[in-house]
Every structure is written in structure tokens, then in C-alpha cells.
Write an enzyme that holds these catalytic residues in place. Structure first.
Site, PDB file in Angstrom:
ATOM      1  N   SER A  10       0.840  -1.195   0.000  1.00 33.07           N
ATOM      2  CA  SER A  10       0.000   0.000   0.000  1.00 33.07           C
ATOM      3  C   SER A  10       0.874   1.244   0.000  1.00 33.07           C
ATOM      4  O   SER A  10       2.021   1.208   0.444  1.00 33.07           O
ATOM      5  CB  SER A  10      -0.911   0.031   1.229  1.00 33.07           C
ATOM      6  N   HIS A  11       0.294   2.320  -0.459  1.00 32.51           N
ATOM      7  CA  HIS A  11       0.967   3.608  -0.395  1.00 32.51           C
ATOM      8  C   HIS A  11       1.072   4.114   1.046  1.00 32.51           C
ATOM      9  O   HIS A  11       1.833   5.028   1.325  1.00 32.51           O
ATOM     10  CB  HIS A  11       0.224   4.627  -1.262  1.00 32.51           C
ATOM     11  N   SER A  12       0.312   3.510   1.945  1.00 34.13           N
ATOM     12  CA  SER A  12       0.299   3.939   3.342  1.00 34.13           C
ATOM     13  C   SER A  12       0.678   2.784   4.270  1.00 34.13           C
ATOM     14  O   SER A  12       0.031   1.741   4.248  1.00 34.13           O
ATOM     15  CB  SER A  12      -1.099   4.439   3.721  1.00 34.13           C
ATOM     16  N   ASP A  68      -2.740  -1.776  -3.502  1.00 26.40           N
ATOM     17  CA  ASP A  68      -3.853  -0.835  -3.457  1.00 26.40           C
ATOM     18  C   ASP A  68      -4.054  -0.041  -4.744  1.00 26.40           C
ATOM     19  O   ASP A  68      -5.158   0.040  -5.239  1.00 26.40           O
ATOM     20  CB  ASP A  68      -3.757   0.098  -2.233  1.00 26.40           C
ATOM     21  N   SER A  71       0.386   2.331  -9.269  1.00 27.23           N
ATOM     22  CA  SER A  71       1.847   2.401  -9.192  1.00 27.23           C
ATOM     23  C   SER A  71       2.407   1.347  -8.245  1.00 27.23           C
ATOM     24  O   SER A  71       3.541   0.903  -8.399  1.00 27.23           O
ATOM     25  CB  SER A  71       2.312   3.798  -8.783  1.00 27.23           C
TER      26      SER A  71
END
Length: 123
Positions: A10-12, A68, A71
């Protein structure tokens, strides 16, 4: 016993930590590794974090990558290309629901292909 490992991308970092917490309420034995955020723990993804997570989650049954956003998929694909391991797959499914289903299926001692089929059928 060996299980299909799961990497949550995930980006987070907080997103994947929360998803792992939810899964661990029910599934305890399946290897789940996290690749959330950049190397500086900011919003984004890191090929290196994904590679480390693959190495930690990998078993003889392989490893499944869940992500997610687009990218994150691109970085997951690059991490696979750079890996010397076989039996790694990326699945297009909702990150939370898909990861949960993947963990349940893996915990039932299914193969990587069987886990992927269950996810493709369900979403």
C-alpha cells in the site's frame, strides 16, 4: 506445514498494518508481510520494501502480492522481475477483502493457483 505467503502493498504503512490486524483476528499461521509506504515511511511505495517482504513471506508454496493502487502494481511487477524466486503472483482484488480471502484460502492449505482462482472468482 507450509502456506502461501501474502505481501500487502500500500501507499500507506497504516493501511497495511490495519489490514494485517484484521486478518490476524482469525488467521494466525499464514505468513503476512507488509510493504507500506516509501523507504522514508511517507506516502508511496518502495520496490526494496516489496522485495524484503517477498523474501520474508516466501515459502515452498509461493507468495501472493496484493496492492492498493496502480503504481504499487508497477513496483510489485519490478520486484518480481528482480527476484530470483519462482511462484510469485500478483492478484487484482480489493486490498482488504482480497487479502482476507487469500489468508483464509492459504490457511486451508491451498496452492498458490487455488488461492488465485478463489480471488478471481470472488471479485
Amino acid at each position: 506445514m507450509s502456506y502461501v505467503g501474502i505481501v500487502l502493498i500500500s501507499h500507506s504503512p497504516k493501511v497495511v498494518e490495519g489490514i494485517k490486524d484484521i486478518i490476524r483476528q482469525v488467521i494466525h499461521d499464514v505468513p503476512i508481510e507488509l510493504a507500506g509506504g516509501t523507504d522514508e515511511n511517507e506516502i508511496g511505495t518502495s520496490i526494496e520494501k516489496i522485495q524484503v517482504a517477498i523474501d520474508k513471506a516466501y515459502s515452498e508454496k509461493g507468495v501472493l502480492l496484493m496492492y492498493d493502487l496502480g503504481s504499487a502494481k508497477m513496483n510489485a511487477e519490478m520486484a518480481i522481475e528482480m527476484s530470483e524466486k519462482d511462484n510469485i503472483k500478483i492478484v487484482e482484488a480489493p486490498l482488504l477483502e482480497g487479502s482476507y480471502v487469500a489468508a483464509v484460502e492459504s490457511g486451508m492449505n491451498k496452492s498458490l493457483d487455488e488461492v488465485v482462482k478463489a480471488l478471481e472468482k470472488g471479485f
